[in-house]
Design an enzyme around this catalytic site. Structure first.
Site, mmCIF file in Angstrom:
data_model
loop_
_atom_site.group_PDB
_atom_site.id
_atom_site.type_symbol
_atom_site.label_atom_id
_atom_site.label_comp_id
_atom_site.label_asym_id
_atom_site.label_seq_id
_atom_site.Cartn_x
_atom_site.Cartn_y
_atom_site.Cartn_z
ATOM 1 N N LEU A 122 1.614 -2.974 3.301
ATOM 2 C CA LEU A 122 1.621 -3.545 1.947
ATOM 3 C C LEU A 122 2.703 -2.918 1.085
ATOM 4 O O LEU A 122 2.856 -1.696 1.055
ATOM 5 C CB LEU A 122 0.270 -3.293 1.280
ATOM 6 C CG LEU A 122 -0.736 -4.410 1.409
ATOM 7 C CD1 LEU A 122 -2.109 -3.923 0.953
ATOM 8 C CD2 LEU A 122 -0.317 -5.624 0.587
ATOM 9 N N HIS A 142 -2.402 0.922 -3.360
ATOM 10 C CA HIS A 142 -2.645 1.722 -4.566
ATOM 11 C C HIS A 142 -4.153 1.860 -4.813
ATOM 12 O O HIS A 142 -4.640 2.932 -5.193
ATOM 13 C CB HIS A 142 -2.013 1.070 -5.795
ATOM 14 C CG HIS A 142 -0.550 0.805 -5.685
ATOM 15 N ND1 HIS A 142 -0.031 -0.449 -5.463
ATOM 16 C CD2 HIS A 142 0.521 1.642 -5.756
ATOM 17 C CE1 HIS A 142 1.291 -0.384 -5.429
ATOM 18 N NE2 HIS A 142 1.654 0.871 -5.591
ATOM 19 N N SER A 192 4.930 -4.203 -2.770
ATOM 20 C CA SER A 192 5.175 -5.306 -3.708
ATOM 21 C C SER A 192 6.399 -6.113 -3.258
ATOM 22 O O SER A 192 6.542 -7.287 -3.591
ATOM 23 C CB SER A 192 5.350 -4.779 -5.124
ATOM 24 O OG SER A 192 6.373 -3.829 -5.148
HETATM 25 P P1 AMP Z 1 4.750 2.911 -5.600
HETATM 26 O O1 AMP Z 1 4.074 2.201 -6.707
HETATM 27 O O2 AMP Z 1 5.379 2.006 -4.589
HETATM 28 O O3 AMP Z 1 5.652 4.013 -6.072
HETATM 29 O O4 AMP Z 1 3.599 3.629 -4.783
HETATM 30 C C1 AMP Z 1 2.674 4.470 -5.419
HETATM 31 C C2 AMP Z 1 1.861 5.170 -4.373
HETATM 32 O O5 AMP Z 1 1.173 4.203 -3.583
HETATM 33 C C3 AMP Z 1 2.712 6.018 -3.410
HETATM 34 O O6 AMP Z 1 2.034 7.232 -3.138
HETATM 35 C C4 AMP Z 1 2.785 5.145 -2.199
HETATM 36 O O7 AMP Z 1 2.964 5.868 -0.999
HETATM 37 C C5 AMP Z 1 1.430 4.471 -2.219
HETATM 38 N N1 AMP Z 1 1.464 3.242 -1.450
HETATM 39 C C6 AMP Z 1 2.333 2.196 -1.579
HETATM 40 N N2 AMP Z 1 2.105 1.268 -0.645
HETATM 41 C C7 AMP Z 1 1.069 1.713 0.105
HETATM 42 C C8 AMP Z 1 0.353 1.209 1.231
HETATM 43 N N3 AMP Z 1 0.678 0.050 1.793
HETATM 44 N N4 AMP Z 1 -0.656 1.951 1.728
HETATM 45 C C9 AMP Z 1 -0.977 3.156 1.181
HETATM 46 N N5 AMP Z 1 -0.360 3.683 0.118
HETATM 47 C C10 AMP Z 1 0.649 2.980 -0.406
#
Ligand code: AMP
Length: 296
Positions: free
Chosen positions: A178, A31, A180
């Site tokens: 990565l 993020h 959560s």
């Molecule tokens: P989330 O909070 O999981 O919905 O993710 C929010 C944003 O962060 C989305 O655009 C995900 O693709 C991005 N994201 C989550 N994990 C990663 C990661 N390991 N590397 C790059 N972007 C990520």
């Protein structure tokens, strides 16, 4: 940094060129890399943190999703964000939304098959964020490659004047993408979890040595899994970056994606394959433990 809960307040506070980073919170370096890109390219950066009930097909998954608004606010403030948009579910959906955004075909495969209704929930909430915040650019991770294809297509189809930007996957020092969810992987299953990235990297090596047949690349990825009883592979597929459609041969940018359960934890990962540059994008690796594991 200002923390607000309604769209009108975001529009009042964000000035100039606005970059939006949509998240579901419990932030990590993936993020933070999106926030850094948004900071570089815009006058105001808005980060939204909203665990969107519409995109969870399993209620238990929604309930167990990690939440820590104080931790998120600390990381977001330190990253130089101007506005933290933290709506509650009642503000986002005061009544059951009768209008849903369906991005057909892009949603029919891979994550769409495994998680019915998921992509409609994603497209609907992203459309609301675009309409309510009116950003110039929005930042998404390639970690969710199919989601990125879907958001791009939705923005084009619905004429949202938003530049949808895709950023590389950030990985832990051992290669695990990565997420959560990594926090919930039991220690003894960590090595099993690494089979996802190892298998993808095996296929990526083969691609870089000139292989363009999807059958051969899938075979390489599958062979990386061996017979580990803790790993349950849901799918391995190769799809076009443009619309997530399945291909037989890589003639345009594509991604090879995996979903697997490691014990009770469902993980996804992918590598982008570009036949023009002849390179596979394996993402970026941290060289120290992630903020996920530390005290903020
Ligand atoms: P989330 O909070 O999981 O919905 O993710 C929010 C944003 O962060 C989305 O655009 C995900 O693709 C991005 N994201 C989550 N994990 C990663 C990661 N390991 N590397 C790059 N972007 C990520």
């Amino acid at each position: 940094m200002k923390t607000v809960g309604i769209f009108a307040e975001v529009r009042e506070l964000a000035v100039g060129r606005i970059g939006l980073v949509p998240t579901m919170g419990f932030l990590h370096e993936g993020h933070l890399s999106l926030i850094e890109a948004a900071r570089r390219e815009n006058d105001s950066v808005v980060v939204s943190v909203f665990v969107n009930p519409l995109q969870f097909n399993e209620p238990s998954d929604l309930d167990s999703y990690p939440r820590d608004p104080d931790r998120d606010a600390t990381l977001i403030r330190a990253a130089g964000v101007d506005v933290l948009f933290l709506p509650d579910a009642g503000t986002m959906y005061p009544t059951e939304p009768l209008t849903r955004v369906e991005v057909r075909e892009v949603s029919d495969r891979m994550e769409g098959l495994s998680r019915p209704g998921h992509f409609s929930g994603v497209a609907t909430v992203v459309a609301k964020l675009f309409a309510g915040i009116q950003p110039n650019a929005a930042y998404f991770g390639r970690k969710d490659a199919q989601q990125l294809s879907l958001v791009r297509r939705m923005a084009t189809d619905l004429s949202f004047p938003v530049d949808v930007r895709g950023l590389p996957i950030v990985r832990e020092f051992d290669g695990l993408a990565l997420s959560s969810r990594n926090l919930t992987i039991e220690d003894h299953l960590r090595d099993s979890a690494l089979t996802l990235s190892r298998s993808l990297f095996g296929a990526a090596d083969l691609f870089e040595s000139g292989e363009r047949s999807v059958k051969a690349l899938l075979l390489a990825a599958h062979s990386g899994f061996g017979k580990d009883p803790s790993v349950d592979v849901e799918y391995i597929d190769v799809a076009r970056v443009s619309d997530a459609s399945i291909v037989d041969e890589i003639r345009e940018p594509a991604f090879i994606a995996i979903a697997a359960r490691i014990g009770s934890v469902r993980l996804i990962d992918n590598v982008t394959l570009d036949p023009v540059t002849e390179r596979a994008d394996r993402g970026i690796r941290l060289n120290e433990p992630s903020v996920l594991y530390g005290d903020i």
